[in-house]
Design an enzyme around this catalytic site. Structure first.
Site: not given
Ligand code: F0G
Length: 457
Positions: A72, A124-125, A214, A216, A257, A449
């Protein structure tokens, strides 16, 4: 004779996939209300919905899974991951999270306040969602070239530093940080140049603002810097990555990614105040600071994946596969966001289904046609995804309307790429017979979507 190019790996484990008949697909897509997110995975032959968490891990990553430390607190696997991140990026404070949007949630809980403005290149969204959800706004400063899919420029993901400077000149007091997405997913997996990262740093310093990447697809971005930007051909990917992150104050990462795993993410920074400020949110939303929503075995796989995927051969194999698909599409004259990006091909649906009115969602129509043709699942990155304007409730038709074919890492062969290209060609050849698109029968108020229900016209 020069030897042809081939993959820098061989295959040790396989997973069967199944073809279907057109009749079956007609039935399945109807049951899914013409929304590919609602299909069962077994109803898909080649799945290009996303490159996120759909990657094939290496033998060394799987071996790492077996020695993951599930303690943990103080897990060895956390330290392995943290030390790898520090070695690659130079950031010493690391907060693990279960995926990229969780990293955004934890860090932005500390940094973003109502009324703030966060400039960047095509957020990004989920990034945008975590900004707008806090009653702040995301201002897009991507270069205008990104909007013309046929323009062939090497770094179409760049930030327009003129636009950025203007946002800061007008609202500096409201800007908590600048966010640069590498590679720029929304603009087509397009890279950001090292020069642009430096220029963003210069503008940020002028106004005393921090910069977040960001990250990714940061390794794919480094590959493009090496192969397209002068002065970097002789540098290793790891050297380029180190330099890239030297221009940032911190990063959010979706490990799904470029760490080539199925689940994971993190925040990394050298700013002790960010670390101290964000860590309580990690405990609240994710988990204790040495696992933050990840298994020990997953942190082990991330550590190994990050190391492997910042090697040139692995990235070259990856990007050459996207290029291969792009070349096949060129043979057939199929228009896509040029040049081919790092993780996907974005087909320009407006230029393919020219007779389908935009009110009938050409990219979604093309997505359905490709599925019906060969059981290939792409993803609409267009008018459906753009949602409605929050004030007028009108559909937003001002952006691009694209069909994204995202290629998972180390999963499909170039034979699959050939199937994809020919299936698209078959649809392309009958494009003038496709005059009608789809109509919405049900939609959610936000992020529609994923769940939208449609009928064919
Ligand atoms: N940032 C970028 C640039 C992304 O592409 C994604 C996810 C995220 C952040 C969020 O990360 O999914 O781990 O929470 N993109 C996926 C895609 C979903 O299909 O492009 P996540």
């Amino acid at each position: 004779m020069e030897l042809p190019f081939a993959e820098s790996w061989k295959i040790k484990m396989v997973e069967p996939i199944r073809k279907s008949t057109r009749e079956e697909r007609e039935q399945w897509i109807k049951e899914a209300h013409y929304n590919v997110f609602q299909l069962k995975a077994e109803q898909v032959y080649i799945d290009l919905l996303t490159d996120s968490g759909t990657n094939a891990m290496s033998d060394r990553q799987w071996a790492g899974m077996m020695v993951g430390d599930e303690s943990y607190a103080g897990a060895r696997s956390f330290r392995h991951m943290r030390d790898t991140i520090e070695r690659l990026t130079g950031f010493r404070y690391v907060i693990p999270t279960h995926q990229g949007r969780a990293a955004e949630n934890v860090l932005f809980s500390y940094l973003v306040k109502p009324g703030d403005i966060v400039p960047g290149n095509s957020h990004f969204d989920t990034t945008k969602g975590h900004i707008e959800g806090r009653k702040a706004s995301a201002v897009d400063c991507t270069v205008d070239e990104a909007k013309d899919t046929q323009l062939e420029v090497p770094f179409k993901g760049n930030v327009d530093t003129g636009k950025l400077d203007k946002v800061l000149a007008d609202h500096a007091d409201k800007v908590p940080f600048i966010i640069v997405t590498i590679t720029n997913n929304t603009a087509g997996g397009q890279p950001v140049s090292m020069q642009n990262l430096k220029d963003v740093r210069r503008v940020a310093d002028k106004y005393g603002k921090p910069v977040i990447f960001d990250s990714a697809r940061f390794a794919e971005n480094a590959y493009f810097i090496k192969t397209r930007e002068s002065g970097y051909a002789d540098k290793s990917i790891k050297e380029i990555v180190k330099e890239m992150f030297s221009y940032a104050d911190g990063m959010t990462m979706s490990a799904k990614k470029d760490a080539v795993v199925n689940m994971g993410g993190f925040i990394a920074t050298n700013k002790q105040d960010w670390y101290e400020g964000a860590k309580g949110y990690c405990v609240q939303f994710e988990g204790y600071l040495t696992y933050g929503g990840m298994n020990g075995r997953d942190m082990e796989a991330v550590a190994i994946g990050l190391d492997e995927n910042t090697e040139f051969d692995n990235l070259e194999t990856r990007i050459k596969q996207i290029e291969y698909l792009a070349k096949r599409l060129d043979e057939f004259g199929i228009p896509y966001q040029r040049p081919a990006g790092g993780h996907a091909i974005f087909v320009d649906a407006d230029r393919v289904l020219t007779e389908v009115p935009k009110e009938e969602f050409p990219a979604q129509t093309l997505t359905i046609e490709l599925y019906l043709e060969a059981g290939i699942r792409g993803c609409e990155i267009g008018y459906l995804l753009a949602d409605r304007d929050p004030v007028t409730r009108e559909n937003r038709f001002n952006g691009l309307d694209l069909l994204r074919l995202a290629i998972p890492r180390r999963v499909y062969t170039n034979n699959h790429m050939d199937v994809i290209a020919v299936a698209l060609k078959n649809v392309f050849d009958r494009r003038h017979d496709i005059k009608r698109g789809v109509r919405i029968t049900w939609e959610a108020p936000l992020m529609r979507h994923f769940t939208v229900q449609l009928e064919r016209l």
